[in-house]
Design a protein around this motif. Structure first.
Motif, mmCIF file in Angstrom:
data_model
loop_
_atom_site.group_PDB
_atom_site.id
_atom_site.type_symbol
_atom_site.label_atom_id
_atom_site.label_comp_id
_atom_site.label_asym_id
_atom_site.label_seq_id
_atom_site.Cartn_x
_atom_site.Cartn_y
_atom_site.Cartn_z
ATOM 1 N N GLY A 1 -43.101 -40.296 -1.710
ATOM 2 C CA GLY A 1 -43.301 -38.926 -1.258
ATOM 3 C C GLY A 1 -42.408 -37.943 -1.979
ATOM 4 O O GLY A 1 -42.213 -38.002 -3.195
ATOM 5 N N VAL A 2 -41.810 -37.034 -1.202
ATOM 6 C CA VAL A 2 -40.952 -36.004 -1.786
ATOM 7 C C VAL A 2 -39.614 -36.590 -2.244
ATOM 8 O O VAL A 2 -38.802 -35.891 -2.856
ATOM 9 C CB VAL A 2 -40.742 -34.857 -0.775
ATOM 10 C CG1 VAL A 2 -39.760 -35.261 0.327
ATOM 11 C CG2 VAL A 2 -40.300 -33.578 -1.469
ATOM 12 N N GLY A 3 -39.394 -37.892 -2.022
ATOM 13 C CA GLY A 3 -38.213 -38.549 -2.567
ATOM 14 C C GLY A 3 -38.172 -38.562 -4.085
ATOM 15 O O GLY A 3 -37.162 -38.940 -4.687
ATOM 16 N N MET B 1 -32.240 -47.187 -8.194
ATOM 17 C CA MET B 1 -31.991 -45.922 -7.518
ATOM 18 C C MET B 1 -33.178 -45.655 -6.593
ATOM 19 O O MET B 1 -34.316 -45.512 -7.054
ATOM 20 C CB MET B 1 -31.850 -44.787 -8.535
ATOM 21 C CG MET B 1 -30.935 -45.085 -9.725
ATOM 22 S SD MET B 1 -29.206 -45.351 -9.277
ATOM 23 C CE MET B 1 -28.759 -43.728 -8.650
ATOM 24 N N LEU B 2 -32.922 -45.601 -5.275
ATOM 25 C CA LEU B 2 -33.992 -45.503 -4.288
ATOM 26 C C LEU B 2 -33.878 -44.194 -3.510
ATOM 27 O O LEU B 2 -32.789 -43.813 -3.073
ATOM 28 C CB LEU B 2 -33.916 -46.661 -3.293
ATOM 29 C CG LEU B 2 -33.669 -48.075 -3.831
ATOM 30 C CD1 LEU B 2 -33.574 -49.066 -2.678
ATOM 31 C CD2 LEU B 2 -34.762 -48.486 -4.805
ATOM 32 N N ILE C 1 -27.663 -51.498 -6.027
ATOM 33 C CA ILE C 1 -28.692 -50.795 -5.254
ATOM 34 C C ILE C 1 -28.078 -49.510 -4.714
ATOM 35 O O ILE C 1 -27.120 -49.531 -3.946
ATOM 36 C CB ILE C 1 -29.215 -51.668 -4.098
ATOM 37 C CG1 ILE C 1 -29.719 -53.009 -4.627
ATOM 38 C CG2 ILE C 1 -30.327 -50.937 -3.350
ATOM 39 C CD1 ILE C 1 -30.040 -54.010 -3.534
ATOM 40 N N HIS C 2 -28.608 -48.365 -5.123
ATOM 41 C CA HIS C 2 -28.102 -47.062 -4.718
ATOM 42 C C HIS C 2 -29.246 -46.324 -4.018
ATOM 43 O O HIS C 2 -30.386 -46.353 -4.490
ATOM 44 C CB HIS C 2 -27.637 -46.260 -5.928
ATOM 45 C CG HIS C 2 -26.834 -47.068 -6.919
ATOM 46 N ND1 HIS C 2 -25.458 -47.123 -6.903
ATOM 47 C CD2 HIS C 2 -27.234 -47.886 -7.937
ATOM 48 C CE1 HIS C 2 -25.037 -47.920 -7.878
ATOM 49 N NE2 HIS C 2 -26.093 -48.400 -8.522
ATOM 50 N N TYR C 3 -28.952 -45.642 -2.928
ATOM 51 C CA TYR C 3 -30.062 -45.022 -2.204
ATOM 52 C C TYR C 3 -29.646 -43.719 -1.536
ATOM 53 O O TYR C 3 -28.475 -43.474 -1.275
ATOM 54 C CB TYR C 3 -30.613 -45.977 -1.147
ATOM 55 C CG TYR C 3 -29.637 -46.419 -0.089
ATOM 56 C CD1 TYR C 3 -29.467 -45.699 1.075
ATOM 57 C CD2 TYR C 3 -28.865 -47.571 -0.283
ATOM 58 C CE1 TYR C 3 -28.568 -46.110 2.042
ATOM 59 C CE2 TYR C 3 -27.957 -47.988 0.682
ATOM 60 C CZ TYR C 3 -27.815 -47.250 1.850
ATOM 61 O OH TYR C 3 -26.915 -47.652 2.794
#
Length: 543
Positions: free
Chosen positions: A417-419, A509-510, A534-536
């Motif tokens: 989505g807008v992510g 990158m999430l 893992i970076h979010y």
């Protein structure tokens, strides 16, 4: 597959069900962990103060702030914080914190609007106390008012005053406050990690907390992460602690009492409230100049930006291009950071603050914000429906630590989505770097009508051999062509990301809704991806 215990107790589950958020427990275990990731440990250890919630010897609940010298907080391992400071003897939690007890902790950085929470138990340690962590999770920056802090010379604490009701001066201070910290807790009969205390933050326009008389006040409960830690605790145990901070003098106004949740907020003074917390006051402790810290609202970095373009990307997402009204260069930013803005919205008693990810390449003459219109979103509806080209918006300098790691490892930029907004900015930055690195751009959306910035990403992919894209449509339209508009029908999975074969050194990158992130994060870890790779960053509707 990693197995996670349901992180919520009965009260939290009851509150989630009452609010129509029963599915939270299915994914939240991926965020609520029994230990601290390295990012949280580093965050806690650089803070100048902590917010702590607990109970005194009589069982009353309180919240307090504890400050100390630089680096007075240390984290020797992922399950422990060591605090090299002790509360003043007039602090309502002085004995319980040092003697060993359940505690809720909030680390909050008002200048950058970052915050993380944990709960655990204290034990004596060296010249202070240690906290053994039972639960830890991050928080979104909604409703935090930015303030810059400074130290003053520590002095002998002034005498605290105690009472069972608020006086006129204290009522006036509460009505002027835009920030409040709350402490609640419960302990079930089992050894569930959700037992213990929670410390949380509440913010709003001055006057958002109303005092009906000397022993009663009302606190609005706004849309949040749907965990319902505070509300859930109150359903199990109505005891509550509050603290109002005098940011100019370092004073602390502590309140202890009992609370009732009003699920029907129609008679609320605040139209944005989802629920109200009605507090009956039982004890008050007023501690003037309790802290050696002082805060101020630093508006020196507020600038007027003019809207130079308003571009409809999809039916739900519109991009706003912003240029400096004074003609001076814009503050630089790193890809992935957000822009804090203040909006004057009709009907609101104070400016409404929000933070939106910057979606364009760094180093441009304008900023770009690509904002999704939320049906109940106060700020996003104002941006979409009211703001036009030529209008002015106040903004602070860009901030945030969700940025590309400083190495040359492969990148997998994953969004739903807008992510996609910080990911498109990262995409520009990654391919423009001097040393090309393998980059995957993986995006999920409903269909072609909801696919924002599609042409921009496609043009980048056509020019750069080190960039590969994979787009998922969950419900493609008949005219959406597989292999042209998108590559895969259905939702993305951690298994699919691993099958990209980018190597063990890749950074993932999430960005997207919390359930999406929790599912991917848990799945990637189960597949052997190291947590530090893992970076979010999560998002949700802002009201």
């Amino acid at each position: 597959m990693l197995q996670h215990t349901n992180p919520f107790h009965a009260g939290e589950l009851k509150a989630q069900a009452r609010a129509g958020a029963s599915g939270v427990a299915d994914w939240a275990a991926g965020f609520i962990r029994p230990s601290m990731p390295d990012q949280h440990r580093a965050f806690f250890t650089q803070l100048p103060f902590l917010v702590l919630a607990g109970a005194d010897e009589a069982g009353r609940h309180w919240v307090t702030l504890l400050d100390g010298p630089d680096r007075f907080i240390q984290s020797p391992d992922a399950g422990t914080l060591e605090i090299a400071a002790t509360p003043d003897r007039q602090d309502p939690l002085a004995q319980s914190l040092i003697g060993g007890s359940d505690v809720g902790l909030l680390g909050i950085e008002l200048s950058t609007r970052r915050r993380n929470r944990l709960s655990g138990t204290t034990r004596p340690h060296s010249n202070g106390f240690a906290i053994d962590v039972s639960q830890n999770f991050g928080n979104c920056p909604q409703y935090i008012h930015e303030r810059a802090w400074r130290r003053v010379t520590a002095q002998e604490p002034l005498q605290a005053t105690r009472s069972s009701a608020l006086n006129a001066n204290q009522i006036a201070r509460i009505h002027a406050a835009d920030t409040l910290f709350i402490g609640t807790g419960q302990r079930g009969r089992d050894a569930h990690p959700s037992n213990g205390f929670d410390a949380s933050h509440r913010g709003g326009a001055p006057g958002f907390v109303t005092v009906t008389d000397g022993t009663h006040l009302r606190i609005p409960d706004y849309a949040g992460n749907n965990f319902f830690n505070t509300i859930g605790n109150l359903l199990e145990n109505p005891r509550i602690g509050l603290v109002f901070v005098d940011f100019e003098t370092g004073g602390l106004l502590h309140i202890s009492g009992r609370a009732r949740v009003d699920w029907d907020a129609r008679d609320s003074h605040d139209p944005n409230a989802m629920r109200m917390i009605d507090v009956t006051i039982e004890a008050v402790i007023d501690r003037p100049a309790a802290l050696s810290l002082r805060w101020s609202k630093d508006d020196r970095d507020l600038r007027n930006l003019v809207v130079t373009a308003k571009i409809k990307e999809t039916a739900e997402i519109t991009s706003f291009h912003l240029a400096p009204a004074d003609g001076r260069p814009l503050e630089p930013f790193q890809a992935g950071q957000h822009l804090p803005v203040e909006l004057d919205i009709p009907g609101q008693s104070a400016p409404v603050g929000r933070s939106y990810s910057l979606s364009a390449a760094p180093g441009q003459r304008t900023y770009r914000l690509s904002i999704k219109r939320e049906p109940q979103g106060l700020a996003s509806r104002h941006m979409h429906d009211t703001v036009e080209v030529g209008d002015l918006i106040r903004a602070r300098r860009p901030s945030g630590d969700f940025v590309i790691p400083d190495d040359t490892s492969p990148l997998v930029l994953v969004s739903a989505g807008v992510g996609l907004t910080p990911m498109v900015s990262m995409l520009h930055a990654a391919i423009s770097a001097g040393m090309p690195r393998p980059v995957w751009y993986v995006h999920g959306t409903r269909d072609g009508a909801h696919h924002a910035l599609k042409s921009e990403v496609a043009a980048l992919a056509a020019k750069h051999l080190n960039l590969k894209t994979q787009v998922h449509y969950t419900r493609p339209r008949p005219n959406d062509q597989i292999g042209v508009d998108y590559q895969i029908e259905g939702r993305m999975s951690a298994e699919g990301l691993v099958q990209l074969n980018v190597g063990a050194e890749a950074h993932y990158m999430l960005c997207g809704p919390a359930p999406f992130l929790a599912d991917l994060k848990t799945g990637l870890e189960a597949a052997g991806i190291a947590p530090e790779r893992i970076h979010y960053e999560t998002f949700g509707p802002s009201h």
